[in-house]
Design a protein around this motif. Structure first.
Motif, PDB file in Angstrom:
ATOM      1  N   LYS A  31       0.719  -1.158  -0.088  1.00  0.00           N
ATOM      2  CA  LYS A  31      -0.091  -0.063  -0.328  1.00  0.00           C
ATOM      3  C   LYS A  31       0.835   1.203   0.012  1.00  0.00           C
ATOM      4  CE  LYS A  31      -3.958  -2.193   2.086  1.00  0.00           C
ATOM      5  NZ  LYS A  31      -4.887  -2.296   3.330  1.00  0.00           N
ATOM      6  N   THR A  32       2.078   1.217   0.632  1.00  0.00           N
ATOM      7  CA  THR A  32       2.862   2.204   0.839  1.00  0.00           C
ATOM      8  C   THR A  32       3.507   2.628  -0.729  1.00  0.00           C
ATOM      9  OG1 THR A  32       3.542   1.843   2.928  1.00  0.00           O
ATOM     10  CG2 THR A  32       5.122   3.367   1.702  1.00  0.00           C
ATOM     11  N   ILE A  33       3.843   1.657  -1.492  1.00  0.00           N
ATOM     12  CA  ILE A  33       4.283   1.936  -2.873  1.00  0.00           C
ATOM     13  C   ILE A  33       3.271   2.284  -3.583  1.00  0.00           C
ATOM     14  CG2 ILE A  33       5.188   0.664  -4.943  1.00  0.00           C
ATOM     15  CD1 ILE A  33       6.757  -1.121  -2.808  1.00  0.00           C
ATOM     16  N   PHE A  34       2.087   1.566  -3.622  1.00  0.00           N
ATOM     17  CA  PHE A  34       0.842   1.996  -4.322  1.00  0.00           C
ATOM     18  C   PHE A  34       0.563   3.594  -3.982  1.00  0.00           C
ATOM     19  CE2 PHE A  34      -3.450   3.113  -4.593  1.00  0.00           C
ATOM     20  CZ  PHE A  34      -3.696   2.813  -5.831  1.00  0.00           C
ATOM     21  N   LEU A  35       0.600   4.084  -2.727  1.00  0.00           N
ATOM     22  CA  LEU A  35       0.280   5.450  -2.485  1.00  0.00           C
ATOM     23  C   LEU A  35       1.381   6.457  -3.015  1.00  0.00           C
ATOM     24  CD1 LEU A  35      -1.421   7.064  -0.703  1.00  0.00           C
ATOM     25  CD2 LEU A  35      -0.127   6.850   1.080  1.00  0.00           C
ATOM     26  N   THR A  36       2.677   5.878  -2.986  1.00  0.00           N
ATOM     27  CA  THR A  36       3.337   6.645  -3.773  1.00  0.00           C
ATOM     28  C   THR A  36       3.376   6.966  -4.851  1.00  0.00           C
ATOM     29  OG1 THR A  36       5.194   5.913  -2.186  1.00  0.00           O
ATOM     30  CG2 THR A  36       6.192   6.988  -4.036  1.00  0.00           C
ATOM     31  N   LEU A  37       2.871   5.968  -5.821  1.00  0.00           N
ATOM     32  CA  LEU A  37       2.660   5.995  -7.382  1.00  0.00           C
ATOM     33  C   LEU A  37       1.485   6.696  -7.585  1.00  0.00           C
ATOM     34  CD1 LEU A  37       3.768   2.400  -8.174  1.00  0.00           C
ATOM     35  CD2 LEU A  37       5.241   4.347  -8.628  1.00  0.00           C
ATOM     36  N   ALA A  38       0.553   6.680  -6.954  1.00  0.00           N
ATOM     37  CA  ALA A  38      -0.787   7.311  -6.882  1.00  0.00           C
ATOM     38  C   ALA A  38      -0.567   8.675  -6.650  1.00  0.00           C
ATOM     39  CB  ALA A  38      -1.938   6.722  -6.012  1.00  0.00           C
ATOM     40  N   THR A  39       0.158   9.187  -5.604  1.00  0.00           N
ATOM     41  CA  THR A  39       0.622  10.767  -5.416  1.00  0.00           C
ATOM     42  C   THR A  39       1.321  11.002  -6.577  1.00  0.00           C
ATOM     43  OG1 THR A  39       2.397  10.189  -4.139  1.00  0.00           O
ATOM     44  CG2 THR A  39       0.404  10.645  -2.995  1.00  0.00           C
ATOM     45  N   SER A  40       2.168  10.532  -7.341  1.00  0.00           N
ATOM     46  CA  SER A  40       2.915  11.174  -8.324  1.00  0.00           C
ATOM     47  C   SER A  40       2.105  11.140  -9.730  1.00  0.00           C
ATOM     48  CB  SER A  40       4.021  10.042  -8.626  1.00  0.00           C
ATOM     49  OG  SER A  40       5.165   9.975  -7.710  1.00  0.00           O
ATOM     50  N   VAL A  41       1.234  10.206  -9.780  1.00  0.00           N
ATOM     51  CA  VAL A  41       0.225  10.328 -11.041  1.00  0.00           C
ATOM     52  C   VAL A  41      -0.490  11.396 -10.950  1.00  0.00           C
ATOM     53  CG1 VAL A  41      -1.254   9.121 -12.411  1.00  0.00           C
ATOM     54  CG2 VAL A  41       0.712   7.860 -11.865  1.00  0.00           C
ATOM     55  N   ILE A  42      -1.344  11.601  -9.735  1.00  0.00           N
ATOM     56  CA  ILE A  42      -2.171  12.625  -9.337  1.00  0.00           C
ATOM     57  C   ILE A  42      -1.602  13.951  -9.428  1.00  0.00           C
ATOM     58  CG2 ILE A  42      -3.744  13.442  -7.695  1.00  0.00           C
ATOM     59  CD1 ILE A  42      -4.486  10.643  -6.893  1.00  0.00           C
ATOM     60  N   GLY A  43      -0.443  13.882  -8.632  1.00  0.00           N
ATOM     61  CA  GLY A  43       0.226  15.077  -8.909  1.00  0.00           C
ATOM     62  C   GLY A  43       0.819  15.673 -10.198  1.00  0.00           C
ATOM     63  N   GLY A  44       1.185  14.972 -11.050  1.00  0.00           N
ATOM     64  CA  GLY A  44       1.476  14.992 -12.461  1.00  0.00           C
ATOM     65  C   GLY A  44       0.232  15.631 -13.363  1.00  0.00           C
ATOM     66  N   LEU A  45      -0.848  14.890 -13.030  1.00  0.00           N
ATOM     67  CA  LEU A  45      -2.118  15.429 -13.741  1.00  0.00           C
ATOM     68  C   LEU A  45      -2.540  16.880 -13.275  1.00  0.00           C
ATOM     69  CD1 LEU A  45      -4.308  11.942 -13.931  1.00  0.00           C
ATOM     70  CD2 LEU A  45      -2.876  13.434 -15.917  1.00  0.00           C
ATOM     71  N   MET A  46      -2.188  17.026 -11.938  1.00  0.00           N
ATOM     72  CA  MET A  46      -2.720  18.184 -11.281  1.00  0.00           C
ATOM     73  C   MET A  46      -1.792  19.352 -11.903  1.00  0.00           C
ATOM     74  SD  MET A  46      -3.529  18.706  -7.473  1.00  0.00           S
ATOM     75  CE  MET A  46      -3.831  20.471  -6.668  1.00  0.00           C
ATOM     76  N   MET A  47      -0.405  19.042 -12.014  1.00  0.00           N
ATOM     77  CA  MET A  47       0.462  20.046 -12.422  1.00  0.00           C
ATOM     78  C   MET A  47       0.350  20.487 -13.872  1.00  0.00           C
ATOM     79  SD  MET A  47       4.831  19.755 -12.767  1.00  0.00           S
ATOM     80  CE  MET A  47       4.452  18.810 -14.195  1.00  0.00           C
ATOM     81  N   GLN A  48      -0.085  19.375 -14.885  1.00  0.00           N
ATOM     82  CA  GLN A  48      -0.556  19.802 -16.185  1.00  0.00           C
ATOM     83  C   GLN A  48      -1.769  20.640 -16.137  1.00  0.00           C
ATOM     84  OE1 GLN A  48      -0.982  15.839 -18.259  1.00  0.00           O
ATOM     85  NE2 GLN A  48       1.041  15.963 -18.785  1.00  0.00           N
ATOM     86  N   PHE A  49      -2.631  20.406 -15.515  1.00  0.00           N
ATOM     87  CA  PHE A  49      -3.880  21.129 -15.479  1.00  0.00           C
ATOM     88  C   PHE A  49      -3.626  22.755 -15.050  1.00  0.00           C
ATOM     89  CE2 PHE A  49      -7.576  22.752 -13.285  1.00  0.00           C
ATOM     90  CZ  PHE A  49      -8.734  22.948 -14.444  1.00  0.00           C
ATOM     91  N   GLU A  50      -2.803  22.615 -13.845  1.00  0.00           N
ATOM     92  CA  GLU A  50      -2.669  23.892 -13.172  1.00  0.00           C
ATOM     93  C   GLU A  50      -1.677  24.807 -14.094  1.00  0.00           C
ATOM     94  OE1 GLU A  50      -4.024  25.859 -10.841  1.00  0.00           O
ATOM     95  OE2 GLU A  50      -5.444  23.993 -10.796  1.00  0.00           O
ATOM     96  N   GLY A  51      -0.705  24.133 -14.515  1.00  0.00           N
ATOM     97  CA  GLY A  51       0.226  24.600 -15.482  1.00  0.00           C
ATOM     98  C   GLY A  51      -0.244  25.338 -16.736  1.00  0.00           C
ATOM     99  N   ARG A  52      -1.310  24.584 -17.432  1.00  0.00           N
ATOM    100  CA  ARG A  52      -2.148  25.033 -18.644  1.00  0.00           C
ATOM    101  C   ARG A  52      -2.775  26.268 -18.131  1.00  0.00           C
ATOM    102  NH1 ARG A  52      -3.632  19.350 -20.242  1.00  0.00           N
ATOM    103  NH2 ARG A  52      -1.909  18.806 -21.613  1.00  0.00           N
TER     104      ARG A  52
END
Length: 130
Positions: A31-52
């Motif tokens: 679950k810790t590894i999944f949480l790490t990967l999930a936060t990276s994916v969600i953060g990357g998507l959020m960064m793209q949206f906010e950056g645009r």
């Protein structure tokens, strides 16, 4: 400046390792590894949206004949937050999310603006206006 960099290079991995151990003890390794990967994916998507959104705002301000100062600071925060979200770790993710999220971004924008204005006053940073 070097002292701060050395301190960060030592302190950040130490704190992140401690956080991984604590979270893994409570949730388990999978679950810790999944949480790490999930936060990276969600953060990357959020960064793209906010950056645009920041780019559109800056373009609109420039087309209106304004200097996009605050918008540029938002762009710097989104970029730095995105970099922190790419690093594996829970504390860097928390800081990264708060830099990317628009409601918490002023926590970083105001000190950044003060730092830049201080550097401009002492001549460390110069700008040219056409």
């Amino acid at each position: 400046m070097r002292k701060w960099m050395i301190l960060l290079i030592i302190l950040v991995p130490t704190v992140e390792f401690w956080a991984y151990v604590e979270v893994a003890e409570r949730l388990g390794i999978g679950k810790t590894i999944f949480l790490t990967l999930a936060t990276s994916v969600i953060g990357g998507l959020m960064m793209q949206f906010e950056g645009r959104k920041v780019l559109v705002d800056a373009k609109a301000q420039m087309n209106g004949g304004q200097i996009p100062g605050r918008t540029m600071l938002d762009g710097i925060c989104v970029f730095a937050g995105g970099l922190l979200l790419l690093l594996p770790g829970f504390f860097t993710d928390i800081i990264g999310f708060t830099m990317v999220f628009p409601l918490t971004r002023p926590l970083y924008r105001l000190p950044l603006m003060k730092w830049i204005s201080k550097k401009m006053k002492d001549g460390s940073i110069t700008y040219f206006r056409r």
